[in-house]
Design a protein around this motif. Sequence first.
Motif, PDB file in Angstrom:
ATOM      1  N   SER A   1       0.832  -1.201   0.000  1.00  0.00           N
ATOM      2  CA  SER A   1       0.000   0.000   0.000  1.00  0.00           C
ATOM      3  C   SER A   1       0.869   1.254   0.000  1.00  0.00           C
ATOM      4  O   SER A   1       0.552   2.242  -0.683  1.00  0.00           O
ATOM      5  N   ARG A   2       1.964   1.241   0.770  1.00  0.00           N
ATOM      6  CA  ARG A   2       2.868   2.386   0.775  1.00  0.00           C
ATOM      7  C   ARG A   2       3.502   2.587  -0.606  1.00  0.00           C
ATOM      8  O   ARG A   2       3.622   3.719  -1.093  1.00  0.00           O
ATOM      9  N   THR A   3       3.907   1.490  -1.233  1.00  0.00           N
ATOM     10  CA  THR A   3       4.470   1.599  -2.588  1.00  0.00           C
ATOM     11  C   THR A   3       3.437   2.148  -3.562  1.00  0.00           C
ATOM     12  O   THR A   3       3.739   2.961  -4.444  1.00  0.00           O
ATOM     13  N   ASN A   4       2.193   1.709  -3.400  1.00  0.00           N
ATOM     14  CA  ASN A   4       1.108   2.188  -4.263  1.00  0.00           C
ATOM     15  C   ASN A   4       0.886   3.688  -4.068  1.00  0.00           C
ATOM     16  O   ASN A   4       0.683   4.443  -5.035  1.00  0.00           O
ATOM     17  N   GLU A   5       0.941   4.157  -2.808  1.00  0.00           N
ATOM     18  CA  GLU A   5       0.766   5.581  -2.531  1.00  0.00           C
ATOM     19  C   GLU A   5       1.916   6.411  -3.110  1.00  0.00           C
ATOM     20  O   GLU A   5       1.694   7.522  -3.621  1.00  0.00           O
TER      21      GLU A   5
ATOM     22  N   ALA B   1       1.641   9.367  -5.890  1.00  0.00           N
ATOM     23  CA  ALA B   1       2.191  10.718  -5.721  1.00  0.00           C
ATOM     24  C   ALA B   1       3.031  11.128  -6.933  1.00  0.00           C
ATOM     25  O   ALA B   1       2.982  12.278  -7.392  1.00  0.00           O
ATOM     26  N   LYS B   2       3.787  10.178  -7.494  1.00  0.00           N
ATOM     27  CA  LYS B   2       4.565  10.483  -8.701  1.00  0.00           C
ATOM     28  C   LYS B   2       3.640  10.767  -9.880  1.00  0.00           C
ATOM     29  O   LYS B   2       3.940  11.608 -10.724  1.00  0.00           O
ATOM     30  N   ILE B   3       2.522  10.031  -9.940  1.00  0.00           N
ATOM     31  CA  ILE B   3       1.555  10.274 -11.019  1.00  0.00           C
ATOM     32  C   ILE B   3       0.987  11.685 -10.894  1.00  0.00           C
ATOM     33  O   ILE B   3       0.767  12.385 -11.893  1.00  0.00           O
TER      34      ILE B   3
ATOM     35  N   GLY C   1      -5.612   3.132  -4.238  1.00  0.00           N
ATOM     36  CA  GLY C   1      -5.424   4.461  -3.680  1.00  0.00           C
ATOM     37  C   GLY C   1      -6.027   5.500  -4.605  1.00  0.00           C
ATOM     38  O   GLY C   1      -6.067   5.322  -5.830  1.00  0.00           O
ATOM     39  N   ILE C   2      -6.519   6.600  -4.025  1.00  0.00           N
ATOM     40  CA  ILE C   2      -7.157   7.671  -4.806  1.00  0.00           C
ATOM     41  C   ILE C   2      -6.430   8.980  -4.526  1.00  0.00           C
ATOM     42  O   ILE C   2      -6.197   9.342  -3.370  1.00  0.00           O
ATOM     43  N   SER C   3      -6.044   9.658  -5.593  1.00  0.00           N
ATOM     44  CA  SER C   3      -5.346  10.932  -5.462  1.00  0.00           C
ATOM     45  C   SER C   3      -6.358  12.040  -5.150  1.00  0.00           C
ATOM     46  O   SER C   3      -7.347  12.207  -5.867  1.00  0.00           O
ATOM     47  N   LYS C   4      -6.108  12.795  -4.098  1.00  0.00           N
ATOM     48  CA  LYS C   4      -6.990  13.912  -3.767  1.00  0.00           C
ATOM     49  C   LYS C   4      -6.831  15.061  -4.748  1.00  0.00           C
ATOM     50  O   LYS C   4      -7.783  15.816  -4.990  1.00  0.00           O
ATOM     51  N   ALA C   5      -5.643  15.213  -5.308  1.00  0.00           N
ATOM     52  CA  ALA C   5      -5.396  16.338  -6.211  1.00  0.00           C
ATOM     53  C   ALA C   5      -5.984  16.104  -7.595  1.00  0.00           C
ATOM     54  O   ALA C   5      -6.511  17.029  -8.217  1.00  0.00           O
ATOM     55  N   THR C   6      -5.913  14.860  -8.097  1.00  0.00           N
ATOM     56  CA  THR C   6      -6.352  14.580  -9.474  1.00  0.00           C
ATOM     57  C   THR C   6      -7.584  13.699  -9.544  1.00  0.00           C
ATOM     58  O   THR C   6      -8.159  13.543 -10.625  1.00  0.00           O
TER      59      THR C   6
END
Length: 602
Positions: free
Chosen positions: A55-59, A63-65, A271-276
């Motif tokens: 999960s940490r790797t996925n997050e 973040a890089k995306i 995981g879901i990005s809050k920014a995008t």
Amino acid sequence: MQIWRQLLISINRSFRIRLIISLSAIILLAFGITGYLTYQYNLKLFEEEISKQFSRTNEEALAKIEMKVQEIVRVSQTVVFNPQIEMLIKRINSQEDADAFNLYYDKKQIEEQIFQIKSDAPYITGMYLYDLNGNPSYFSYTTSAIKNLDEPTFQTIQSKLNDTYGNLAWMSMPLPSSIEPSGFRQTIIIARLMKNSALQTYGVLVMAVDESFFAGILKELIKDGTGEVYLYNENKELLYSNSTQETAEKAQMLQDMNETRVMNNHLYVQGISKATSFKLVSSTSLSDIQVKNKILSKRIAYTGFISILLTSILIVISTGKLLRPIKDLLLGLRKVRSGDFSARIEIRTKDELAYMGESFNAMAEQVGRLITEVYLTQLSEREAELKALQVQLNPHFLHNMFNEIYWKLYLQNEKDTAALIATISEMLKYSLMPVRTLTTVQEEFQQIRNYVKLQTELFEPDLETIIQADEQVLDNEMMRFLLQPLVENVFVHAFRNKVSHKILVIRARQHLDHLEIEVTDNGCGMDESAIAILLGPKGTSLPQRSDGREHLGVRSVVRRLELVHGQPYRLEVESVVNSGTTMRLILPNHPTKKELSQHAEG
């Protein structure tokens, strides 16, 4: 009294054996339950730890995306809010009747502005500025990876911009490509309405990036080769995935997933990005966890090894005599399974096991007899059918050819040259060879050259013929008269209504482990239904003519291949109506004379 005493002794012995077996089974069951519970507990612990790490790797990947997405946002804003580009576009729109040079000059200035911006974003493979009517009037740039967007593609993109109010819309779609074998390249499209500071729409910006734009970021999640990644946009539409074959049920599950799940021996996290508002689902195999748990299970097993060993020895000693008939039955079943139907069981007792042994012996004898009868019958039928096909095929086309020569002489009052007679003589000599005698590719091609020569001299003076064979396959053995029915079919059917520019190409080459021979023409061609009729259902005999005899020709070639070689050797037919036909023989590359002679002789 003596009889009753012996009976009681026998009953007590049987009871002791059963008691030992029951106790041993209980011990084994206890060890099994303990090991299973320990294994499940450790498996759960390992899964929880792996889930946290993954999960940490996925997050981190998400973040890089986000950073990549922000780069695209920056590029799009630099274009959309560029005052000079907006001014040039408005001037182009207001000067519809302007001369071509002014329009060219304005578009050239837009191009210079765009390329200055794009120089900082080399990953962009396409960029377009559309007017409000859907025309790429202002700027169009693409690379060799994809072609320019067509109108249906732009309509699809525009339909997704209706409710975006100038925000970026992300989507994935296949675009036409000149470098991809399939003709299409999966590409990520980013589009937005071009709105100025007054919120007035003055154009549409469309950008295209390759899937590698995200693939490089996500490689950490799939570095072991067993991982899967799925990236969705804000509308839960799939933007990128390294997996191409997903069932509809799995795709829906991944799209709606909102928690960690284990499915098909894979751990899925999301995981879901809050920014995008992008959603990233990734999976990893749990094989490593299982390996570690197997090691732990072995350690547990070692601790009880002595007890299990002693119990097993006791079971073997105590029940050896009792289970001897079952062992004999098992050995007999293994022999039968391997194909030895002569296996028989020695009857040692007079109980139910003896009845099973007698039944097994009777079954093995009957099955062996039936298989022998069926095999011999089928073998005789196949060899008889093959001989009948070959005997019928040898004189078939020679009869037609002599008949045609006769009518040519009769109608034109001319005599054929000595070369034609020599050619016919050579063909006759070739056809009268024994049925079981194999030929070579070189001899078969010489026979086809003779046949084509006769056809050209007699009926097809404008025929262009190309006959080629690779040097390494000239001495390969093959069945006789496989090519002649295919070539004859070209003259009888493919060139039936073709007046001029007839082309016939015959080639032989080695492909992988097979010998391939192709017969290609530019005749009338045929549709899928005609091909299906021509090849016929697999394993069927040849269709009957009105006079009761079987049709020869292409179907005879198909049937002979089935009888002698079987799969994967076959005849393939590829055809386009009014464009021509290719018939391809897939044959053994190095068959031995012994193997094929056994099939051919009766």
